[in-house]
Design an enzyme around this catalytic site. Structure first.
Site, PDB file in Angstrom:
ATOM      1  CB  CYS A  67      41.765  -7.805  23.239  1.00  0.00           C
ATOM      2  SG  CYS A  67      41.526  -8.126  21.461  1.00  0.00           S
ATOM      3  CG  HIS A 105      38.118  -5.421  21.940  1.00  0.00           C
ATOM      4  ND1 HIS A 105      39.383  -5.467  22.473  1.00  0.00           N
ATOM      5  CD2 HIS A 105      37.278  -5.247  22.991  1.00  0.00           C
ATOM      6  CE1 HIS A 105      39.310  -5.300  23.791  1.00  0.00           C
ATOM      7  NE2 HIS A 105      38.048  -5.180  24.122  1.00  0.00           N
ATOM      8  CG  ASP A 120      37.878  -5.164  27.520  1.00  0.00           C
ATOM      9  OD1 ASP A 120      38.985  -5.723  27.393  1.00  0.00           O
ATOM     10  OD2 ASP A 120      37.288  -4.601  26.580  1.00  0.00           O
TER      11      ASP A 120
END
Length: 272
Positions: A67, A105, A120
């Protein structure tokens, strides 16, 4: 930022404008071509989040990332296109986790066409198109995602579909700088307690399913169900990385990665 090279990497040939249609198209294209993976971390490296290094790894060397890498690159691209992007922290895990593991995250909020969207590209088997930051249930193919306010005015619950690897994540809308995530990224890439250090993973989402390599266990989620097989040797492991994930670990010892991944799976199975 060489936008042309990035667009070639993700296979996007349509128009590029600072609007919601471009946001959705680029988001879907990146998720469709750039895998989620932690092979560098498994090889004992700490991936760089510097823009030049992200571009070199993901675009030029056609690798993936996790991420902090994938969403960092996506943020830079969307900003270059002219969209307003805010980096925000997330806490992946159960909604009622106490305390939430904030900043495990990195997610993005993007303003386009007068609405705020959750973008995302770093959730592994996550949503292919951005979700509006508005309460509701949003259907994408066979999957439904949930967006609900957290009740305190600044947090939201982004609920994953029921067959996903994680239940979802809490999202904190306070803007964060790119530098804010550096220590969290370094901890996730080096701590013996980090899941990214403990377990090799590669993931790709599809419109009707997903593909996950965890250790040497390959799991395919499809409309007809879920199937898991154990990759038997380094040759099969390298073939899956190349053919199913589009990955050739440059400079990495694939046989060593396979041996490590197999040991991880054996330990997991031994724990039941």
């Amino acid at each position: 930022m060489d936008i042309g090279a990035y667009l070639e990497r993700i296979g996007h040939t349509g128009p590029v404008r600072a609007d919601a249609a471009t946001l959705a198209a680029v988001h879907r294209a990146q998720l469709g071509t750039v895998p989620y993976e932690n092979l560098d971390i498994q090889a004992g490296l700490v991936p760089s989040l510097h823009p030049d290094d992200l571009f070199d790894k993901i675009v030029r060397r056609r690798r993936g990332g996790y991420c902090y890498e994938l969403n960092s690159l996506l943020a830079l691209v969307l900003e270059d296109i002219g969209l307003e992007v805010t980096r925000v922290r997330g806490a992946v895990g159960p909604r009622d986790a106490e305390p939430p593991e904030w900043a495990n995250h990195l997610a993005l909020l993007v303003r386009a066409d007068g609405r705020l969207w959750v973008a995302d590209a770093g959730l592994g088997d996550g949503f292919l198109e951005p979700l509006p930051l508005e309460p509701g249930r949003y259907r994408q193919g066979p999957f439904t995602y949930t967006v609900e306010p957290g009740g305190d005015g600044t947090t939201w619950w982004i609920g994953h579909h029921g067959k996903a690897a994680v239940p979802g994540y809490l999202l904190d809308t306070e803007p964060r700088s790119a530098a804010y995530f550096e220590p969290y990224h370094r901890a996730k890439a080096t701590s013996p307690e980090s899941v990214f250090v403990r377990t090799l993973v590669a993931q790709r989402p599809f419109p009707d399913g997903s593909l996950t390599l965890r250790g040497n266990a390959l799991t395919e989620l499809a409309p007809v169900g879920k199937n898991t097989v154990l990759l038997p040797d380094a040759a099969a492991f390298a073939e899956v990385l190349s053919d199913r994930f589009g990955l050739t670990p440059d400079g990495a010892d694939t046989a060593a990665l396979f041996a490590k991944a197999s040991a991880q799976t054996a330990e997991h199975l031994a724990r039941g």
